[in-house]
Design an enzyme around this catalytic site. Structure first.
Site, PDB file in Angstrom:
ATOM      1  CG  LEU A  42      -1.869  -1.190   1.329  1.00  0.00           C
ATOM      2  CD1 LEU A  42      -2.761  -1.031   2.551  1.00  0.00           C
ATOM      3  CD2 LEU A  42      -2.699  -1.369   0.074  1.00  0.00           C
ATOM      4  CB  ALA A  83       3.040  -3.298   8.311  1.00  0.00           C
ATOM      5  CG  ASP A  84       2.238  -1.198   4.044  1.00  0.00           C
ATOM      6  OD1 ASP A  84       3.258  -1.778   4.461  1.00  0.00           O
ATOM      7  OD2 ASP A  84       2.302  -0.197   3.310  1.00  0.00           O
ATOM      8  CD  GLU A  85       5.888  -7.196   1.405  1.00  0.00           C
ATOM      9  OE1 GLU A  85       6.396  -7.883   0.512  1.00  0.00           O
ATOM     10  OE2 GLU A  85       6.521  -6.767   2.383  1.00  0.00           O
TER      11      GLU A  85
END
Length: 188
Positions: A42, A83-85
């Protein structure tokens, strides 16, 4: 061993690695079996956490996980890596372009605003693609090359896609060696 991400309910990296192993084994027995791994990150997720708080970031991640599920085919595997992966294993592709089409569909879905409390949050995703045509022997290799393509996409700006090419790895290895040589030179 834990195989599910506690926040999103998606499979985790261990589960994804097991599924990629299966795809590699199938493709070694059947040369026509194609698959690809999409590495998704993201864009500017840290800004959401820093400005709206981690609870808002968590709600965004849950919304993204739900949207990813609407973009893939039955039998594909979506996983949250960190996290955002996220990563997606697209198994049994008819053509390599199919991975790009699904990747584009994912980016369009993530680009739709998410309401987090009273805040409308806009997000985008960068995407790296690695295809089984390179004859991978291990899940780590295809995940690494999808991540290398993702890094290239992120360098191009937000909401970009890159498909792994051999020169990307050569450039990464060269840059690593150069940094290592510079550190050694500075220490002497």
């Amino acid at each position: 061993r834990m195989l599910v991400d506690g926040l999103t309910g998606l499979p985790n990296r261990s589960f994804l690695v097991d599924r990629i192993k299966d795809s590699i084994e199938i493709s070694q027995r059947d040369e026509s079996h194609r698959f690809a791994v999409l590495s998704i990150d993201l864009d500017r997720f840290k800004v959401v956490n820093d400005s709206l708080g981690h609870d808002a970031g968590d709600r965004l991640l849950i919304a993204v996980a739900r949207r990813l599920a609407t973009c893939v085919r039955p039998g594909d595997t979506i996983a949250r890596l960190s996290a955002d992966e996220f990563a997606v294993l697209l198994d049994g592709l008819d053509a390599e372009e199919e991975a790009e089409r699904i990747g584009h569909r994912i980016q369009q879905a993530i680009a739709q605003p998410v309401f987090v409390g009273s805040n409308e949050v806009w997000c985008s995703a960068s995407l790296g693609i690695a295809s089984s045509r390179r004859g991978y022997e291990s899940p780590d290799a295809i995940l690494r090359e999808a991540a290398t393509a993702l890094t290239r996409a992120k360098k191009s700006g937000f909401n970009k896609t890159a498909t792994f090419q051999t020169q990307m790895l050569e450039e990464t290895v060269h840059r690593f060696q150069l940094e290592s040589d510079l550190r050694k030179a500075l220490q002497t």
